[in-house]
Structure formats: C-alpha cells, structure tokens
Design a protein around this motif. Structure first.
Motif, short mmCIF file in Angstrom:
data_model
loop_
_atom_site.label_atom_id
_atom_site.label_comp_id
_atom_site.label_asym_id
_atom_site.label_seq_id
_atom_site.Cartn_x
_atom_site.Cartn_y
_atom_site.Cartn_z
N GLU A 17 -53.19 57.71 -38.62
CA GLU A 17 -51.83 57.24 -38.85
C GLU A 17 -51.78 56.23 -39.99
OE1 GLU A 17 -47.93 56.85 -39.00
OE2 GLU A 17 -49.00 58.40 -37.91
N ILE A 18 -52.76 55.35 -40.07
CA ILE A 18 -52.83 54.39 -41.17
C ILE A 18 -52.95 55.12 -42.50
CG2 ILE A 18 -54.28 52.60 -42.22
CD1 ILE A 18 -54.87 51.63 -39.32
N GLN A 19 -53.80 56.12 -42.54
CA GLN A 19 -53.99 56.89 -43.76
C GLN A 19 -52.71 57.63 -44.14
OE1 GLN A 19 -57.07 59.84 -43.51
NE2 GLN A 19 -57.11 60.15 -45.73
N ALA A 20 -52.03 58.23 -43.17
CA ALA A 20 -50.79 58.95 -43.44
C ALA A 20 -49.70 58.01 -43.95
CB ALA A 20 -50.32 59.68 -42.18
N LYS A 21 -49.62 56.82 -43.35
CA LYS A 21 -48.62 55.84 -43.78
C LYS A 21 -48.90 55.38 -45.21
CE LYS A 21 -46.64 51.38 -42.76
NZ LYS A 21 -46.88 50.08 -42.21
N SER A 22 -50.15 55.16 -45.53
CA SER A 22 -50.53 54.76 -46.89
C SER A 22 -50.15 55.84 -47.90
CB SER A 22 -52.02 54.47 -46.97
OG SER A 22 -52.36 53.37 -46.18
N GLU A 23 -50.37 57.07 -47.54
CA GLU A 23 -50.02 58.18 -48.43
C GLU A 23 -48.52 58.28 -48.63
OE1 GLU A 23 -50.54 61.40 -50.99
OE2 GLU A 23 -51.90 59.83 -50.32
N ARG A 24 -47.73 58.12 -47.58
CA ARG A 24 -46.27 58.13 -47.71
C ARG A 24 -45.80 57.00 -48.62
NH1 ARG A 24 -46.66 59.17 -42.13
NH2 ARG A 24 -46.22 56.99 -41.65
N GLU A 25 -46.39 55.82 -48.45
CA GLU A 25 -46.01 54.68 -49.29
C GLU A 25 -46.39 54.90 -50.74
OE1 GLU A 25 -47.93 51.44 -47.31
OE2 GLU A 25 -46.36 51.25 -45.80
N ARG A 26 -47.55 55.51 -50.99
CA ARG A 26 -47.98 55.79 -52.37
C ARG A 26 -46.99 56.72 -53.05
NH1 ARG A 26 -50.50 59.89 -55.30
NH2 ARG A 26 -50.52 61.24 -53.47
N ARG A 27 -46.59 57.78 -52.35
CA ARG A 27 -45.65 58.74 -52.93
C ARG A 27 -44.30 58.08 -53.20
NH1 ARG A 27 -47.21 64.16 -49.49
NH2 ARG A 27 -49.33 64.26 -50.29
N ALA A 28 -43.84 57.26 -52.27
CA ALA A 28 -42.55 56.57 -52.46
C ALA A 28 -42.61 55.61 -53.64
CB ALA A 28 -42.17 55.82 -51.18
N ARG A 29 -43.72 54.88 -53.79
CA ARG A 29 -43.88 53.97 -54.93
C ARG A 29 -43.89 54.73 -56.25
NH1 ARG A 29 -47.86 51.63 -51.78
NH2 ARG A 29 -49.44 52.67 -53.05
N ASN A 30 -44.57 55.86 -56.28
CA ASN A 30 -44.63 56.64 -57.51
C ASN A 30 -43.26 57.16 -57.91
OD1 ASN A 30 -47.37 56.21 -57.71
ND2 ASN A 30 -47.93 58.16 -56.78
N PHE A 31 -42.50 57.69 -56.96
CA PHE A 31 -41.15 58.16 -57.27
C PHE A 31 -40.26 56.98 -57.68
CE2 PHE A 31 -41.91 62.15 -54.71
CZ PHE A 31 -41.77 63.01 -55.78
N ALA A 32 -40.41 55.84 -57.03
CA ALA A 32 -39.61 54.67 -57.39
C ALA A 32 -39.91 54.22 -58.82
CB ALA A 32 -39.87 53.53 -56.41
N PHE A 33 -41.16 54.31 -59.22
CA PHE A 33 -41.54 53.94 -60.59
C PHE A 33 -40.85 54.86 -61.60
CE2 PHE A 33 -44.38 54.62 -64.24
CZ PHE A 33 -44.37 53.33 -64.77
#
Length: 89
Positions: A17-33
C-alpha cells in the motif's frame, strides 16, 4: 526464523500500500508539473500530447508519456519503433 517470516508476511500488505500510494503521488505530481507549464505558457507540443493522452484517452502517466512520444515521433516523421513494453525491441 519463523517469527521473522511471520512479521515479513504481515508487513507485505502495508508495504504494498505504501508503494502504491507513492506511485499515485508521483503520477499526480508529474501531471501537476505539466499543467503548471501549460498555465504559465511555457508548454511545448510533447507536453500538450501528454495532457491530451490523459484527458482524451484516460491514460495514466506512463501511458501518456508513451502516447506523447509516439505522437511526437509521428509528427516529426521519424520511423516507428516498438517499445519494450509492446514486446518489440
């Protein structure tokens, strides 16, 4: 040793779950950029293709990147190259 294996086994769902959450956050940060680049007016055609892949086709970050790379290559006139993910080169 058995206790160590039990602890490791008990921690697997939490670590997943920690790994999945980190991946979701990475994708959201990239799209936000990319969205910030668009709002500041410093976006290029490839970045627009990334957003188009997400918005028009529902792609996640990695899929949107592959879509943008293919779109950019096609418009630049480069020959098609299969990706590692499609079983090609």
């Amino acid at each position: 040793m058995a206790r160590i294996r039990e602890r490791a086994s008990a921690m697997r769902p939490l670590n997943a779950e920690i790994q999945a959450k980190s991946e979701r956050e990475r994708r959201a940060r990239n799209f936000a950029f990319i969205e910030a680049k668009a709002s500041s007016g410093s976006i290029d055609a490839r970045d627009l293709a990334i957003l188009r892949g997400r918005d028009a086709r529902g792609y996640d970050w990695d899929e949107a990147l592959r879509y943008a790379d293919g779109w950019y290559a096609a418009h630049a006139g480069w020959p098609h190259r299969e990706s590692e993910l499609s079983g090609g080169l």
